[in-house]
Enzyme design. Structure first.
Site, mmCIF file in Angstrom:
data_model
loop_
_atom_site.group_PDB
_atom_site.id
_atom_site.type_symbol
_atom_site.label_atom_id
_atom_site.label_comp_id
_atom_site.label_asym_id
_atom_site.label_seq_id
_atom_site.Cartn_x
_atom_site.Cartn_y
_atom_site.Cartn_z
ATOM 1 N N LYS A 121 6.193 6.744 7.189
ATOM 2 C CA LYS A 121 5.704 5.938 8.311
ATOM 3 C C LYS A 121 6.865 5.505 9.200
ATOM 4 O O LYS A 121 7.953 5.205 8.707
ATOM 5 C CB LYS A 121 4.996 4.685 7.796
ATOM 6 C CG LYS A 121 3.781 4.970 6.940
ATOM 7 C CD LYS A 121 3.220 3.702 6.332
ATOM 8 C CE LYS A 121 2.035 4.027 5.433
ATOM 9 N NZ LYS A 121 1.545 2.841 4.726
ATOM 10 N N ASP A 169 -6.769 -6.267 -1.568
ATOM 11 C CA ASP A 169 -5.340 -6.442 -1.861
ATOM 12 C C ASP A 169 -5.109 -7.447 -2.982
ATOM 13 O O ASP A 169 -4.137 -7.322 -3.722
ATOM 14 C CB ASP A 169 -4.581 -6.862 -0.606
ATOM 15 C CG ASP A 169 -4.384 -5.703 0.363
ATOM 16 O OD1 ASP A 169 -4.790 -4.568 0.044
ATOM 17 O OD2 ASP A 169 -3.824 -5.940 1.449
ATOM 18 N N HIS A 203 0.816 -1.207 0.000
ATOM 19 C CA HIS A 203 0.000 0.000 0.000
ATOM 20 C C HIS A 203 0.852 1.261 0.000
ATOM 21 O O HIS A 203 1.964 1.268 0.505
ATOM 22 C CB HIS A 203 -0.873 0.047 1.262
ATOM 23 C CG HIS A 203 -1.757 -1.131 1.437
ATOM 24 N ND1 HIS A 203 -2.033 -1.660 2.667
ATOM 25 C CD2 HIS A 203 -2.421 -1.909 0.551
ATOM 26 C CE1 HIS A 203 -2.842 -2.698 2.537
ATOM 27 N NE2 HIS A 203 -3.090 -2.869 1.259
ATOM 28 N N TYR A 246 1.980 1.998 13.762
ATOM 29 C CA TYR A 246 2.802 2.901 12.962
ATOM 30 C C TYR A 246 2.288 4.327 13.020
ATOM 31 O O TYR A 246 1.101 4.579 13.147
ATOM 32 C CB TYR A 246 2.936 2.426 11.521
ATOM 33 C CG TYR A 246 1.654 2.254 10.752
ATOM 34 C CD1 TYR A 246 1.251 3.201 9.819
ATOM 35 C CD2 TYR A 246 0.848 1.130 10.942
ATOM 36 C CE1 TYR A 246 0.086 3.037 9.082
ATOM 37 C CE2 TYR A 246 -0.312 0.960 10.218
ATOM 38 C CZ TYR A 246 -0.697 1.914 9.296
ATOM 39 O OH TYR A 246 -1.861 1.756 8.581
#
Length: 182
Positions: free
Chosen positions: A72, A170, A62, A132
Site C-alpha cells: 500500500k 476490529d 488489517h 491509499y
C-alpha cells in the site's frame, strides 16, 4: 521527492516536493518512474481506496494473506492520523517490529507499506480523508488482522480509551499470540 527507509525493512516514508504560491499548493502524489528510482521497487498499483473518519476512530490492524497480500501507498488528504504498521513476515529481520508515523493533509507525507505488513491508523482529528493505493485487489476471503489493543504489541494509538471508536469486527480480531498459533 525524498524517500527515507523507516526502521522496518522495505517500509518507506515518502516526502513529496510541494509547490506553494498565492493560489495554494501542488504536489505530485505518485509517479511510477520516480517511485521505482527512489525505492528500487517495481510496483504496479491496481486499486485506490478512500475512507473518511472522525476523531477517535481506530481502524486495524488489517492485512490480506496469500495470493491476495497487498502493498500500500498511504497518504492523508485531510486531517491527521497516527499510522501504524507491523512487520508480519517471518523471514524478515524486522519480524513483529512496529513503526508509527504521523501523516497529515498538511505535511503530505506518504508511507509505503510492503506486502506482509499489518496496518492500521487512528484519526487524531475530525473529518480525516485517508487514501491509499494497493498493488493487489481486495479479496474478502483473504482478510486477516490483529487486535488493535494487543498486549504484546502495546501500541499507543494516541487516543484516550474513552474516545476510541472501533468497529465490532476490529474488536474481535485475534491477538498476535492467537494469530501466530493458527
Amino acid at each position: 521527492m525524498t524517500v527515507k527507509q523507516s526502521p522496518l525493512k522495505d517500509c518507506f516514508v515518502i516526502e513529496p516536493k510541494v509547490f506553494k504560491d498565492e493560489r495554494g499548493s501542488f504536489f505530485e502524489s505518485f509517479n511510477q518512474k520516480t517511485f521505482k528510482k527512489n525505492t528500487g521497487l517495481d510496483i504496479e498499483f491496481v486499486q485506490d481506496n478512500q475512507s473518511i473518519s472522525q476523531y477517535g476512530t481506530i481502524r486495524g490492524l488489517h492485512f490480506q494473506t496469500g495470493d491476495f497480500a497487498q502493498a500500500k501507498l498511504i497518504r492523508v488528504a485531510k486531517g491527521e492520523v497516527l499510522d501504524v504498521v507491523v512487520d508480519m513476515r517471518p523471514d524478515s529481520i524486522t519480524y513483529l517490529k512496529q513503526f508509527s508515523y504521523i501523516l497529515t493533509g498538511e505535511n503530505n507525507h506518504q508511507l509505503f507499506v510492503p506486502r506482509g505488513f499489518a496496518h492500521g491508523f487512528a484519526s487524531l482529528s475530525d473529518d480525516v480523508i485517508f487514501v491509499y493505493k494497493c498493488d493487489n485487489y481486495y479479496d474478502k476471503a483473504s482478510e486477516s488482522g490483529i487486535l488493535f489493543k494487543d498486549e504484546t504489541l502495546n501500541i499507543d494509538w494516541k487516543i484516550p480509551k474513552k474516545d476510541q471508536i472501533v468497529s465490532e469486527k476490529d474488536q474481535n480480531l485475534p491477538t498476535l499470540e492467537t494469530f501466530l498459533s493458527l
